[in-house]
Write an enzyme that holds these catalytic residues in place. Structure first.
Site, PDB file in Angstrom:
ATOM      1  N   HIS A   1    -102.078  11.465 -19.835  1.00  0.00           N
ATOM      2  CA  HIS A   1    -101.138  12.408 -20.438  1.00  0.00           C
ATOM      3  C   HIS A   1    -101.074  12.198 -21.955  1.00  0.00           C
ATOM      4  O   HIS A   1    -100.062  12.463 -22.576  1.00  0.00           O
ATOM      5  CB  HIS A   1     -99.732  12.243 -19.847  1.00  0.00           C
ATOM      6  CG  HIS A   1     -99.586  12.803 -18.461  1.00  0.00           C
ATOM      7  ND1 HIS A   1    -100.603  13.429 -17.787  1.00  0.00           N
ATOM      8  CD2 HIS A   1     -98.526  12.836 -17.621  1.00  0.00           C
ATOM      9  CE1 HIS A   1    -100.173  13.809 -16.595  1.00  0.00           C
ATOM     10  NE2 HIS A   1     -98.925  13.456 -16.466  1.00  0.00           N
TER      11      HIS A   1
ATOM     12  N   GLU B   1    -107.418  23.719 -11.462  1.00  0.00           N
ATOM     13  CA  GLU B   1    -107.730  24.055 -12.856  1.00  0.00           C
ATOM     14  C   GLU B   1    -109.051  24.804 -13.008  1.00  0.00           C
ATOM     15  O   GLU B   1    -109.129  25.795 -13.727  1.00  0.00           O
ATOM     16  CB  GLU B   1    -107.737  22.792 -13.732  1.00  0.00           C
ATOM     17  CG  GLU B   1    -106.356  22.278 -14.074  1.00  0.00           C
ATOM     18  CD  GLU B   1    -105.676  21.542 -12.920  1.00  0.00           C
ATOM     19  OE1 GLU B   1    -106.363  21.242 -11.914  1.00  0.00           O
ATOM     20  OE2 GLU B   1    -104.473  21.283 -13.012  1.00  0.00           O
TER      21      GLU B   1
END
Lengths: 325, 312
Positions: A129, A60
């Site tokens: 999440h 990322e």
């Protein structure tokens, strides 16, 4: 007008903009042939191939930094995070580099980057999440932070982002992805910093965002039968934040509740409450109230998870209490 | 001609930084400054092999590559003075120095953060089939950051036209490389990520220039994997600031003296006759005088500049 899901609406917006502007390309994990974990790029690989749908390694910070460099050339990277929780792995690139680049170069380097990903609690995915964190992004000068609640707004704001030269963090509540709504035909963009008055009312103002807009509307139906008239305002963008529309509503109702799934401390509600206290103190007939998600990492266990977030019942109860003050 | 260009660039960077050292105690420049004195030859040898349309990314030790790539001197000095006429109108200071019009894409005060940006720039250029190359300068400390490996992997995976220049000056502030890396062979790490890598054991500007020319030509033609060149060099001054730091105990003045005796500026200068050298020096001195005078008499940014350029 057609009925589309939230997911179909953003895909339509992205497809239209990619057809219009060849400088747009998508970076992310599984956004090529796979079409994105949430179908965010479904069908686009067949049209544009790997040149504009770039599957990335699992890195990322690397690919957010890469988007920063690509944007300096005039390209328009769309970084697709699947879950925006993964954006935290690249927080330094976002906060220290992308957000500050235009300012530190006195406007000579533009940062037309769209960073998108899912947010929100409600699918038993536990804390990595389910994060939302838009108050964190809203804290940073140089970023636009978009949190839509309807398919039409999602499409209009996504297209607006792809016509802007600023970095935009675009956050899509997972529990909204399959919800449906009317989307205008033809070209449709929504300006940043313009709140939507989702429902008009005269007794209490509720500012809600993302999923809590739906919960608030459900609460309003219940309360209407009790004779309470509630106005619901959806800011749609956290940064810029449309305080004017909220102030105008409070001028009418004298009562303000901010219902928000994210954490209360230093959050969206705190910011709105501070600004309304500053600019609309004389219009208030009661203290400003906040209803937030619990200040804990999101637990997995479904009953615990459900207890963390505001729902239509808890919102209705908060409105009742505020109306009685 | 090469000798003259090298000498002019090396002398100019050295003298600009010496002026910064001289004027720093007056507190007209309050930006932290990370001086390149002693290691200018890395920037000059590499940038001399580039075209104006090529771009460089770098670090907070920004002055040498900024000037070597053609960054505006007056705009740089005015920037260090925090003036409205600076390249970033006073918002950047030394650690964010950039001049995109001349291919200097920027510096950062966060170690390794411009490396993925350089890779992204190269990716976008390759997508447009432009025959430009990207160079990114970074120190040995940056090779310990995770994003260094992420960036090398991506660059190699996509065969991007990018040259990684590691200025290995042995120290991350006061920590020697041997205390930070179990396996301090940076080239081997780059090779493991799929790059071509080579090390220059001595600060030989002619050798660095020749190797850069060859690599840049190959990169431009798309004939090679991305390349990393590790340049051993040495910082004469303290990590940050205008002074020396031999009293800090992490290195000795003797270690530095060995590098000073091999000063590239002197080596290159000795290849020119005295008249040519003098002519170069005079014109550079005049340019520097003019740049500092320009900076000193420029106005500070107006208060209403505070919010400009935050958004497009």
């Amino acid at each position: 007008m057609r009925e589309l899901t939230f997911m179909q609406a953003t895909l339509e917006g992205l497809a239209e903009e990619m057809a219009r502007d060849p400088a747009i390309f998508v970076l992310g994990e599984g956004i090529g042939k796979r079409g994105g974990n949430f179908n965010t790029t479904a069908g686009l690989y067949e049209l544009y191939g790997e040149r504009r749908l770039r599957d990335t390694p699992i890195a990322e910070r690397g690919f957010v930094g890469l988007a920063c460099g690509a944007a300096m050339t005039g390209s328009r990277p769309v970084v697709d995070f699947m879950f925006s929780d993964f954006l935290l792995d690249a927080f330094a690139e976002l906060v220290n580099q992308i957000a500050k680049m235009q300012y530190m170069s006195s406007g000579r380097l533009k940062m037309p980057i769209l960073l998108r990903g899912c947010i929100g609690i409600g699918h038993s995915a536990a804390t990595h999440h389910s994060g939302s964190y838009y108050p964190l992004y809203g804290h940073v000068p140089g970023l636009r932070v978009v949190v839509p609640s309807t398919p039409a707004d999602a499409k209009g704001l996504l297209k607006r982002a792809l016509n802007s030269f600023d970095p935009v963090v675009f956050l899509e509540h997972r529990e909204l992805l399959t919800t449906k709504g009317k989307v205008p035909d033809g070209e449709h963009q929504v300006e940043f910093g313009r709140a939507s008055i989702v429902r008009e009312g005269k007794d209490v103002t509720v500012v809600a965002i993302a999923i809590t807009v739906r919960h608030s509307l459900a609460a309003c139906e219940e309360l209407a039968q009790e004779g309470l008239s509630v106005e619901v305002i959806d800011p749609r963008t956290v940064a810029p934040l449309d305080v004017e529309t909220i102030l105008a509503s409070v001028r009418k109702t004298g009562r303000l509740l901010i219902a928000d799934e994210t954490l209360a401390p230093f959050g969206l509600g705190a910011e709105i409450a501070a600004q309304v206290a500053d600019l609309g103190f004389d219009d208030l007939d009661a203290p400003i109230r906040r209803l937030n998600g619990s200040h804990v990492p999101t637990p997995y266990s479904p009953p615990l998870e459900a207890a963390v977030i505001p729902n239509s019942k808890s919102i209705a109860q908060a409105i009742r209490e505020l109306a009685a003050e | 001609m090469l000798d003259r260009n090298f000498y002019r660039q090396l002398y100019r960077i050295r003298r600009v930084e010496e002026e910064l050292v001289r004027l720093y105690p007056t507190d007209q420049i309050t930006s932290p400054i990370h001086l390149s004195i002693g290691q200018e030859a890395v920037s000059v040898g590499v940038c001399e092999a580039l075209r104006p349309s090529d771009v460089v990314f770098g670090t907070y030790r920004s002055h040498a590559y900024y000037l070597a790539k053609g960054g505006d001197l007056r705009g740089m000095i005015a920037e260090l003075y925090g003036k409205a006429t600076g390249v970033a109108q006073g918002k950047a200071g030394s650690m964010h120095l950039a001049d995109p019009d001349h291919g200097v894409m920027g510096a950062s005060a966060v170690v390794a953060s411009t490396i993925p940006q350089a890779v992204g720039y190269a990716l976008a250029m390759k997508m447009r089939r432009e025959d430009r190359v990207v160079v990114v300068f970074f120190g040995d400390g940056a090779t310990e950051e995770g994003v260094f490996y992420e960036s090398l992997n991506f660059a190699a995976l996509r065969s991007l036209p990018i040259l990684f220049i590691c200025e290995n000056n042995s120290y991350a502030i006061h920590s020697p490389l041997s205390s930070r890396q179990a396996s301090p062979d940076i080239c081997r790490k780059a090779e493991a990520m799929g790059l071509l890598a080579e090390r220059l054991e001595t600060l030989d500007i002619y050798e660095l220039y020749a190797r850069t020319c060859r690599r840049v030509t190959e990169l431009r033609a798309g004939r090679t994997a991305p390349v990393l060149i590790e340049c051993l060099c040495y910082r004469w001054k303290e990590h940050v600031g205008p002074g020396e730091d031999f009293a800090a105990g992490y290195r000795s003045a003797g270690e530095c003296r060995a590098w000073q005796q091999a000063d590239v500026l002197v080596t290159v200068g000795s290849r020119l006759n005295a008249a040519v050298r003098q002519e170069i020096e005079q014109s550079v001195e005049e340019e520097i005088r003019e740049a500092f005078a320009f900076a000193q008499c420029s106005p500070f940014p107006a208060g209403n500049e505070l919010y400009t350029d935050l958004y497009a």
